[in-house]
Write an enzyme that holds these catalytic residues in place. Structure first.
Site, mmCIF file in Angstrom:
data_model
loop_
_atom_site.group_PDB
_atom_site.id
_atom_site.type_symbol
_atom_site.label_atom_id
_atom_site.label_comp_id
_atom_site.label_asym_id
_atom_site.label_seq_id
_atom_site.Cartn_x
_atom_site.Cartn_y
_atom_site.Cartn_z
ATOM 1 N N ASP A 1 43.495 66.859 -37.944
ATOM 2 C CA ASP A 1 43.057 67.986 -38.769
ATOM 3 C C ASP A 1 44.002 68.270 -39.937
ATOM 4 O O ASP A 1 43.658 69.001 -40.849
ATOM 5 C CB ASP A 1 42.811 69.257 -37.922
ATOM 6 C CG ASP A 1 44.009 69.676 -37.099
ATOM 7 O OD1 ASP A 1 45.060 69.003 -37.167
ATOM 8 O OD2 ASP A 1 43.885 70.684 -36.361
ATOM 9 N N ARG A 2 45.199 67.679 -39.929
ATOM 10 C CA ARG A 2 46.122 67.914 -41.043
ATOM 11 C C ARG A 2 46.117 66.741 -42.016
ATOM 12 O O ARG A 2 45.769 65.624 -41.642
ATOM 13 C CB ARG A 2 47.555 68.074 -40.530
ATOM 14 C CG ARG A 2 47.736 69.282 -39.665
ATOM 15 C CD ARG A 2 49.205 69.471 -39.362
ATOM 16 N NE ARG A 2 49.381 70.648 -38.526
ATOM 17 C CZ ARG A 2 50.521 71.309 -38.399
ATOM 18 N NH1 ARG A 2 51.597 70.872 -39.044
ATOM 19 N NH2 ARG A 2 50.601 72.368 -37.633
ATOM 20 N N SER B 1 48.244 68.512 -31.127
ATOM 21 C CA SER B 1 48.261 68.323 -32.577
ATOM 22 C C SER B 1 49.462 67.544 -33.090
ATOM 23 O O SER B 1 49.658 66.395 -32.713
ATOM 24 C CB SER B 1 48.167 69.689 -33.240
ATOM 25 O OG SER B 1 47.948 69.544 -34.606
ATOM 26 N N HIS B 2 50.295 68.215 -33.878
ATOM 27 C CA HIS B 2 51.417 67.540 -34.540
ATOM 28 C C HIS B 2 52.626 67.387 -33.603
ATOM 29 O O HIS B 2 53.621 66.791 -33.986
ATOM 30 C CB HIS B 2 51.829 68.333 -35.769
ATOM 31 C CG HIS B 2 52.145 69.766 -35.436
ATOM 32 N ND1 HIS B 2 51.158 70.686 -35.129
ATOM 33 C CD2 HIS B 2 53.314 70.413 -35.312
ATOM 34 C CE1 HIS B 2 51.708 71.841 -34.853
ATOM 35 N NE2 HIS B 2 53.030 71.712 -34.946
ATOM 36 N N ASP C 1 45.832 65.079 -34.063
ATOM 37 C CA ASP C 1 44.408 65.298 -33.807
ATOM 38 C C ASP C 1 43.554 65.222 -35.066
ATOM 39 O O ASP C 1 42.367 65.575 -35.040
ATOM 40 C CB ASP C 1 44.197 66.632 -33.092
ATOM 41 C CG ASP C 1 44.699 67.819 -33.900
ATOM 42 O OD1 ASP C 1 45.629 67.642 -34.706
ATOM 43 O OD2 ASP C 1 44.166 68.932 -33.733
ATOM 44 N N LYS D 1 40.269 72.628 -39.772
ATOM 45 C CA LYS D 1 40.811 71.894 -40.894
ATOM 46 C C LYS D 1 40.496 70.421 -40.680
ATOM 47 O O LYS D 1 40.233 69.998 -39.556
ATOM 48 C CB LYS D 1 42.293 72.158 -41.063
ATOM 49 C CG LYS D 1 43.152 72.029 -39.812
ATOM 50 C CD LYS D 1 44.538 72.588 -40.105
ATOM 51 C CE LYS D 1 45.532 72.320 -38.999
ATOM 52 N NZ LYS D 1 45.527 73.386 -37.981
ATOM 53 N N ASP E 1 47.658 64.011 -38.869
ATOM 54 C CA ASP E 1 48.444 64.337 -37.668
ATOM 55 C C ASP E 1 47.781 63.858 -36.376
ATOM 56 O O ASP E 1 46.779 63.142 -36.398
ATOM 57 C CB ASP E 1 48.720 65.846 -37.602
ATOM 58 C CG ASP E 1 47.471 66.646 -37.269
ATOM 59 O OD1 ASP E 1 46.368 66.163 -37.563
ATOM 60 O OD2 ASP E 1 47.597 67.753 -36.704
#
Ligand code: VG1
Ligand code: CO
Length: 543
Positions: free
Chosen positions: A281-282, A113-114, A279, A376, A277
């Protein structure tokens, strides 16, 4: 049959955290590490024989090599089909959608992710269930149990597959379908927001900058914003996914998306800015000269979602993670809809969404989503914002001012203390925990404690319980401090201190957050003794 049963022994430290298993890339590349974990996932979900899986990741270093291993293991474990994003790419929300659309039995998403990517940075892997959402705690517990007793893994002997070739391929008896990672997701977006309205907005000269941070959202944003919605080329920046995210930190917040922040606060700033981000989702939302905290973004979307076709019947309810500010609660109350408070991590929203209790969900860490998927969804949030901007014709700053006037403003900040010695972090949390019982009514600094507890969650749908989900201290006058330890870091402990202060005085709705949060912050530091225990006199990152 060129299948192999490989003897192995358990590897320590394979306990999934807030969002799957996250480790240094070098750890994931150690012999047997990935294989052990993948086999534990397969065993933990009751095997994959006869099943169909969706597989894709955010394109970070090791993404492609890991997918080749997972495909060979899925084959040896009897899966009938794997649906893979072209080039091994799938954003987390697109993977969630694909699982649902194809009625797959689950999916494996490769992402940290992030967290930064690269041989010296981070890698991660998570399993999502048939509803498209992150595995529940019951499932991750089973997977973890399997990691502790694993004795063999199964892998097929086969050549690497060319992940760039769209279409159907065969790996022994297993079918591998390589799909365009963007098409189905983009089609879903068209059913939720009013593309014609947004197109007209751009035709009218509305300007935007979307920073994809060299991560997976690039292709999605180019396709949807520029190709389908007509935003001028160049609207999307850093839109080419790269294995190390252009040596950046793909975390969409004012610190790591500084280029975008500077642009939005400079001369000739675009009307609207957003970032996502690693992946996808943010999301970060920023208007001209107006940063929107993720907690406020959730509240704003809750208030205006009905303006988009996908939500025109109104919302069933809204859910937020516990540390997220209570701004959405205030909007939900005025709308007369349910509002739920869950532990940190998207896995806790799945049951509420599946049961139809909520339509929107959000977290202070820049995550917002709805019942269209079970993750998300960064780009979705940006599109919903665009729909609202198009319908209201108001700039971001005015929408926020209106929201605060109607509901009060929850000033908010998160202070992260990174790579703290694990023992010291535990000492601090234990110390706080020991004090909780006697805190109510006591004066700390300039504030009086109203209530204090350690958050525990009873899932209203399946009755499962999750304890130890963060320490929260509410102060009289609408202040709140929350302490918890991160479950996504890969080095030492990260202490997250979440600060919030409600203000309803119309004359004090445009103050600097630092000023408004001073008293809560001071009280939180006195209470926790954070500085003395950890030796840190300032946070590493404030978002
Ligand atoms: C962080 C965030 C949390 C989020 C999680 C996964 O977890 O605080 O809100 O759900 O990352 O997000 P933690 O345990 O480090 O606080 V992502 O975009 O990594 O899938
Ligand atoms: Co993410």
């Amino acid at each position: 049959m060129p299948m192999q049963n490989v003897r192995t022994t358990p590897i320590d430290g394979q306990k999934p955290g807030t969002s799957g298993l996250r480790k240094k890339t070098a750890v994931f590349r150690r012999p047997r590490f990935l294989e052990n974990y993948v086999q534990s996932i397969f065993d933990g979900i009751g095997g994959v024989e006869g099943k169909t899986l969706v597989i894709g990741g955010d394109g970070r270093f090791f993404n492609d090599a890991a997918i080749q291993i997972i495909l060979r293991m899925a084959c040896a474990n009897g899966a009938v089909k794997c649906i893979v994003g072209q080039g091994g790419l799938l954003s987390t929300p697109a993977a969630s959608h694909l699982i649902r659309l194809r009625e797959a039995d689950g999916g494996l998403i490769l992402s940290a992710s992030h967290n930064p990517g690269g041989p010296d940075a981070d890698f991660g892997l998570k399993y999502n269930g048939p509803n498209g959402g992150p595995a529940t705690e019951a499932v991750t517990d089973k997977i973890f149990e399997c990691t502790k007793s694993l004795a063999l893994y199964k892998i097929a002997a086969a050549e690497d597959l060319d992940l760039g070739q769209l279409g159907t391929h065969k790996l022994q008896d297993m079918v591998i379908e390589i799909v365009d990672p963007v098409a189905d997701y983009a089609a879903l977006m068209e059913t939720i927001v009013d593309f014609a309205k947004i197109r007209a907005l751009f035709e009218g000269g509305f300007t935007m900058c979307f920073d994809a941070m060299h991560a997976v959202t690039g292709p999605y944003a180019h396709a949807v914003l520029e190709d389908m919605l007509g935003a001028p080329k160049g609207t999307v920046i850093n839109g080419q996914p790269s294995p190390d995210f252009g040596k950046g930190h793909p975390d969409p917040n004012p610190i790591w998306a500084k280029t975008l922040m500077d642009k939005m606060h400079g001369a000739n700033a675009p009307d609207f800015g957003a970032a996502s981000d690693g992946d996808g989702d943010r999301n970060m939302i920023v208007g001209r000269g107006a940063y929107v905290t993720p907690s406020d973004s959730l509240a704003l979307l809750t208030a205006h979602a009905h303006l988009a076709p996908g939500y025109k019947g109104g919302l069933a309810g809204v859910a937020r993670s516990m540390p997220t500010s209570r701004a959405a609660d205030r909007v939900a109350e005025s709308l007369g809809i349910g509002c739920y408070e869950t532990p940190t991590g998207w896995k806790f929203f799945g049951n509420l969404l599946d049961a139809g209790k909520v339509t929107l969900c959000g977290e202070e860490s820049a995550g917002t989503g709805s019942d269209h998927v079970r993750e998300k969804d960064g780009l979705w949030a940006v599109l919903l914002w665009l729909n609202i901007l198009a319908e209201t014709g108001k700039p971001v700053s005015e929408l926020m001012a209106d929201l605060w006037k109607a509901h009060g403003r929850c000033y908010y900040a998160r202070h992260d203390y990174e790579d703290v010695d694990g023992d010291k972090a535990s000492v601090m949390m234990d110390g706080l925990r020991a004090k909780l019982g006697g805190l109510a009514g006591s004066r700390i600094g300039a504030l009086t404690v109203e209530a204090a507890d350690e958050f525990a969650y009873l899932d209203p749908v399946d009755g499962s319980q999750s304890t130890g989900q963060g320490i929260r201290v509410a102060f009289e006058g609408g202040g709140r401090a929350v302490f918890r330890l991160s479950g996504t870091g890969t080095q030492g402990a990260t202490i997250r201190l979440y600060l919030e202060q409600l203000e309803t005085d119309p004359a004090r709705l445009q103050e600097a957050p630092e000023t408004m949060l001073k008293q809560v912050r001071a009280a939180a530091l006195i209470l926790s003794d954070l500085v003395a225990i950890t030796g840190r006199d300032a946070p590493d990152v404030i978002t």
